[in-house]
Each structure stands twice: as C-alpha cells, then as structure tokens.
Motif scaffolding. Structure first.
Motif, short mmCIF file in Angstrom:
data_model
loop_
_atom_site.label_atom_id
_atom_site.label_comp_id
_atom_site.label_asym_id
_atom_site.label_seq_id
_atom_site.Cartn_x
_atom_site.Cartn_y
_atom_site.Cartn_z
N THR A 16 0.83 -1.20 0.00
CA THR A 16 0.00 0.00 0.00
C THR A 16 0.87 1.25 0.00
O THR A 16 0.57 2.21 -0.72
CB THR A 16 -0.95 -0.01 1.21
N VAL A 20 0.84 4.08 -2.91
CA VAL A 20 0.45 5.45 -2.59
C VAL A 20 1.59 6.43 -2.90
O VAL A 20 1.37 7.47 -3.51
CB VAL A 20 0.00 5.56 -1.12
N GLU A 72 -6.87 3.85 -2.07
CA GLU A 72 -5.95 2.80 -1.62
C GLU A 72 -5.82 2.78 -0.10
O GLU A 72 -5.81 1.72 0.52
CB GLU A 72 -4.57 2.98 -2.26
N MET A 73 -5.71 3.95 0.51
CA MET A 73 -5.59 4.02 1.97
C MET A 73 -6.88 3.56 2.66
O MET A 73 -6.83 2.90 3.70
CB MET A 73 -5.23 5.44 2.41
N THR A 74 -8.02 3.91 2.08
CA THR A 74 -9.30 3.48 2.65
C THR A 74 -9.45 1.97 2.56
O THR A 74 -9.88 1.32 3.52
CB THR A 74 -10.47 4.17 1.93
#
Length: 88
Positions: A16, A20, A72-74
C-alpha cells in the motif's frame, strides 16, 4: 495471531505504501531527470533550477492522484479493520 498473519499484514502495508507514494516519487524522478538533461545540454549549472519544477510537478501530481491515494488508503484501513474483527 501467528507469524504468517503478521507477515501478510506487513506485506500489505508495504505494498500500500508503494502504491500510494510510488507515483509521486516517479513524477519527481522523471522531472528531475528531464531538468538535469536540459541543464546538461544548455550548460546551465544552477543547482536551484531543479527544485521549482520538481516541486510544481509533485504538487500537481499530488492533486491529480489524491483520489487514487485515498481509495488505496481506505481499502487498506478496511482490510486492517476486518483483520481486527476476525481476531479470536
């Protein structure tokens, strides 16, 4: 929680992080190489000349890629919450 689960969580976190931060770093790298190439061809040896284009390119790519980064973070946070809920 065993070692396999911890390694999977760490691998997911690293992937991740790469997804990001990678595009922003690549944009900065490409812009820096292009400015350096232009400096070499024109024999300009000003050290501060590379800073402004890289800063602007990074800023604009950050604005452009922010929805992807947030998605992506969610997703990563949702996977981590699912892992916490699944703990025995």
């Amino acid at each position: 929680m065993n070692e396999t689960q911890i390694i999977d969580i760490a691998r997911d976190g690293v992937m991740t992080m790469i997804l990001v931060a990678g595009p922003i770093l690549v944009v900065g790298l490409v812009v820096g190489l292009l400015v350096t190439l232009i400096q070499t061809v024109t024999s300009l040896q000003e050290q501060t000349l590379t800073f402004v284009p890289k800063l602007l390119a990074t800023f604009f790519s950050l604005i452009f890629l922010l929805p992807f980064m947030m998605h992506e973070m969610t997703d990563f946070m949702q996977r981590m919450m699912d892992n916490i809920i699944a703990l025995p």
